[in-house]
Design a protein around this motif. Structure first.
Motif, PDB file in Angstrom:
ATOM      1  N   ALA A 140       0.842  -1.202   0.000  1.00 63.32           N
ATOM      2  CA  ALA A 140       0.000   0.000   0.000  1.00 63.32           C
ATOM      3  C   ALA A 140       0.879   1.255   0.000  1.00 63.32           C
ATOM      4  CB  ALA A 140      -0.943  -0.026   1.198  1.00 63.32           C
ATOM      5  N   GLY A 141       0.227   2.413   0.167  1.00 60.64           N
ATOM      6  CA  GLY A 141       0.921   3.685   0.019  1.00 60.64           C
ATOM      7  C   GLY A 141       1.362   4.316   1.325  1.00 60.64           C
ATOM      8  N   ASP A 142       1.590   5.614   1.251  1.00 63.80           N
ATOM      9  CA  ASP A 142       2.153   6.377   2.358  1.00 63.80           C
ATOM     10  C   ASP A 142       1.110   6.602   3.454  1.00 63.80           C
ATOM     11  OD1 ASP A 142       3.329   8.194   4.047  1.00 63.80           O
ATOM     12  OD2 ASP A 142       3.722   9.706   2.519  1.00 63.80           O
ATOM     13  N   PRO A 143       1.409   6.185   4.703  1.00 64.62           N
ATOM     14  CA  PRO A 143       0.434   6.370   5.785  1.00 64.62           C
ATOM     15  C   PRO A 143       0.096   7.842   6.055  1.00 64.62           C
ATOM     16  CG  PRO A 143       2.531   5.526   6.635  1.00 64.62           C
ATOM     17  CD  PRO A 143       2.621   5.466   5.150  1.00 64.62           C
ATOM     18  N   GLY A 144       0.959   8.774   5.622  1.00 57.81           N
ATOM     19  CA  GLY A 144       0.683  10.199   5.814  1.00 57.81           C
ATOM     20  C   GLY A 144      -0.217  10.784   4.741  1.00 57.81           C
ATOM     21  N   ASP A 145      -0.488  10.001   3.698  1.00 61.46           N
ATOM     22  CA  ASP A 145      -1.331  10.447   2.583  1.00 61.46           C
ATOM     23  C   ASP A 145      -2.738   9.909   2.800  1.00 61.46           C
ATOM     24  OD1 ASP A 145      -2.687  10.831   0.210  1.00 61.46           O
ATOM     25  OD2 ASP A 145      -1.129   9.973  -1.074  1.00 61.46           O
ATOM     26  N   ASN A 146      -3.677  10.806   3.027  1.00 59.79           N
ATOM     27  CA  ASN A 146      -5.062  10.411   3.291  1.00 59.79           C
ATOM     28  C   ASN A 146      -5.618   9.481   2.204  1.00 59.79           C
ATOM     29  OD1 ASN A 146      -7.615  10.714   4.757  1.00 59.79           O
ATOM     30  ND2 ASN A 146      -8.286  11.894   2.992  1.00 59.79           N
ATOM     31  N   ASN A 147      -5.167   9.663   0.962  1.00 63.73           N
ATOM     32  CA  ASN A 147      -5.686   8.844  -0.139  1.00 63.73           C
ATOM     33  C   ASN A 147      -5.251   7.388  -0.045  1.00 63.73           C
ATOM     34  OD1 ASN A 147      -6.780  11.168  -1.133  1.00 63.73           O
ATOM     35  ND2 ASN A 147      -5.388  11.379  -2.863  1.00 63.73           N
ATOM     36  N   ALA A 148      -4.089   7.138   0.558  1.00 67.23           N
ATOM     37  CA  ALA A 148      -3.535   5.775   0.574  1.00 67.23           C
ATOM     38  C   ALA A 148      -4.491   4.790   1.222  1.00 67.23           C
ATOM     39  CB  ALA A 148      -2.181   5.763   1.294  1.00 67.23           C
ATOM     40  N   GLN A 149      -5.176   5.239   2.280  1.00 67.68           N
ATOM     41  CA  GLN A 149      -6.137   4.363   2.957  1.00 67.68           C
ATOM     42  C   GLN A 149      -7.326   4.060   2.043  1.00 67.68           C
ATOM     43  OE1 GLN A 149      -5.785   3.419   6.611  1.00 67.68           O
ATOM     44  NE2 GLN A 149      -7.163   1.851   5.821  1.00 67.68           N
ATOM     45  N   PHE A 150      -7.766   5.068   1.258  1.00 65.74           N
ATOM     46  CA  PHE A 150      -8.880   4.847   0.332  1.00 65.74           C
ATOM     47  C   PHE A 150      -8.516   3.831  -0.750  1.00 65.74           C
ATOM     48  CE2 PHE A 150     -10.324   9.115   1.823  1.00 65.74           C
ATOM     49  CZ  PHE A 150     -11.586   8.750   2.242  1.00 65.74           C
ATOM     50  N   PHE A 151      -7.296   3.961  -1.320  1.00 68.94           N
ATOM     51  CA  PHE A 151      -6.859   3.009  -2.348  1.00 68.94           C
ATOM     52  C   PHE A 151      -6.864   1.586  -1.773  1.00 68.94           C
ATOM     53  CE2 PHE A 151      -3.956   6.731  -3.658  1.00 68.94           C
ATOM     54  CZ  PHE A 151      -4.906   7.270  -4.500  1.00 68.94           C
ATOM     55  N   TYR A 152      -6.284   1.464  -0.585  1.00 70.17           N
ATOM     56  CA  TYR A 152      -6.186   0.157   0.087  1.00 70.17           C
ATOM     57  C   TYR A 152      -7.582  -0.400   0.384  1.00 70.17           C
ATOM     58  CZ  TYR A 152      -5.454  -3.069   4.032  1.00 70.17           C
ATOM     59  OH  TYR A 152      -5.488  -4.152   4.878  1.00 70.17           O
ATOM     60  N   ASP A 153      -8.455   0.451   0.974  1.00 70.17           N
ATOM     61  CA  ASP A 153      -9.801  -0.018   1.347  1.00 70.17           C
ATOM     62  C   ASP A 153     -10.602  -0.444   0.117  1.00 70.17           C
ATOM     63  OD1 ASP A 153      -9.301   0.456   4.007  1.00 70.17           O
ATOM     64  OD2 ASP A 153     -10.378   2.368   4.091  1.00 70.17           O
ATOM     65  N   GLY A 154     -10.488   0.338  -0.972  1.00 67.14           N
ATOM     66  CA  GLY A 154     -11.232   0.005  -2.189  1.00 67.14           C
ATOM     67  C   GLY A 154     -10.859  -1.369  -2.717  1.00 67.14           C
ATOM     68  N   ALA A 155      -9.557  -1.654  -2.740  1.00 71.35           N
ATOM     69  CA  ALA A 155      -9.088  -2.951  -3.236  1.00 71.35           C
ATOM     70  C   ALA A 155      -9.416  -4.074  -2.256  1.00 71.35           C
ATOM     71  CB  ALA A 155      -7.584  -2.895  -3.499  1.00 71.35           C
ATOM     72  N   MET A 156      -9.164  -3.828  -0.972  1.00 74.56           N
ATOM     73  CA  MET A 156      -9.344  -4.898   0.017  1.00 74.56           C
ATOM     74  C   MET A 156     -10.818  -5.259   0.221  1.00 74.56           C
ATOM     75  SD  MET A 156      -6.422  -6.029   0.783  1.00 74.56           S
ATOM     76  CE  MET A 156      -6.546  -6.945   2.323  1.00 74.56           C
ATOM     77  N   ASP A 157     -11.713  -4.274   0.056  1.00 75.36           N
ATOM     78  CA  ASP A 157     -13.137  -4.605   0.172  1.00 75.36           C
ATOM     79  C   ASP A 157     -13.556  -5.587  -0.925  1.00 75.36           C
ATOM     80  OD1 ASP A 157     -13.394  -3.102   2.417  1.00 75.36           O
ATOM     81  OD2 ASP A 157     -14.435  -1.417   1.485  1.00 75.36           O
TER      82      ASP A 157
END
Length: 267
Positions: A140-157
């Protein structure tokens, strides 16, 4: 006043990723074409540098700030300064967090980007019909980048039901965001972690079927690690941004897909 040109401050996070150079250039072109002057600065992936650059923009008479933050929760002090001076703030691509001074937010559907990556893996491995099990790893991406969690959540869901049923097997066991995040989206960091996973879990002939990478710079790290540390069947590797290196890797069958977000539209 007639004849006065307003200056717009544009703060971008780094020059090290191709996409931010494009974002900055497109923004400058659009604003200059509209009759504004542009103070475009890159923060060199250093929060203190970005803070100082935005502070200078506030003090040098910029009328509006457009900010793509390095770390979404670390700009409170300069946002307060902008508010005190009556300077509107536009959050660009990444939402500025922990502040009520953001006037406007322009971004892509970042959750959807992850969904596209997850669905690509589902469709390409034919997870709905194939017996499996298939082996997958996650970067996944940078924990300081708010978008990284969205990218991860979208794929993992999309992928979670297959992981829970055992059809997808994360051999390393590393699947929580905090365990798979990549500070700074850095290729070298992604590569070092991928090398460690490959030598620990795939050295004895275990096949790897897919590697979910949230973006192209991390995908490049995984591609580099595979070249040096893996001899099995080549996995599906996802990405986003369609960076030049990664388009070449797609043509060479080293990366399966990338999500193209047209940053000209965002500018």
């Amino acid at each position: 006043k007639s004849g006065e040109k307003y200056t717009i401050g544009v703060s971008m996070p780094t020059r090290t990723l191709q996409r931010w150079n494009q974002d900055g250039d497109y923004m400058k072109q659009e604003l200059e074409a509209a009759g504004f002057e542009v103070d475009l600065q890159y923060g060199a992936d250093d929060v203190a540098t970005q803070l100082s650059q935005i502070e200078n923009m506030c003090n040098s008479g910029c009328k509006v700030l457009v900010i793509a933050a390095i770390e979404c929760s670390s700009l409170g002090s300069v946002l307060d300064m902008a508010e005190a001076k009556g300077i509107p703030v536009i959050a660009y691509d990444r939402l500025l967090m922990d502040s009520d001074t953001v006037d406007y937010y322009a971004t892509f559907d970042n959750y959807m980007v992850g969904t596209i990556q997850g669905n690509y893996i589902v469709d390409t491995l034919d997870l709905k019909n194939a017996a499996g099990p298939f082996n997958i790893e996650i970067t996944a991406g940078d924990p300081g980048d708010n978008n990284a969690q969205f990218f991860y959540d979208g794929a993992m869901d999309i992928l979670k039901p297959y992981i829970e049923s055992g059809k997808l097997n994360v051999v390393s066991g590393q699947k929580d965001f905090k365990d798979v995040a990549t500070p700074g989206w850095a290729t070298e960091t992604a590569q070092a972690r991928a090398e460690s996973i490959l030598s620990s879990y795939y050295a004895s002939g275990t096949n790897l079927d897919a590697w979910l990478c949230s973006n192209d710079s991390t995908a490049t790290g995984v591609v580099n690690a595979l070249a040096a540390n893996y001899t099995g069947k080549y996995p599906i590797i996802t990405g986003q941004d369609c960076d030049i290196t990664n388009v070449k890797n797609m043509l060479a069958d080293k990366q399966a897909m990338s999500v193209f977000k047209d940053t000209r539209k965002l500018a």
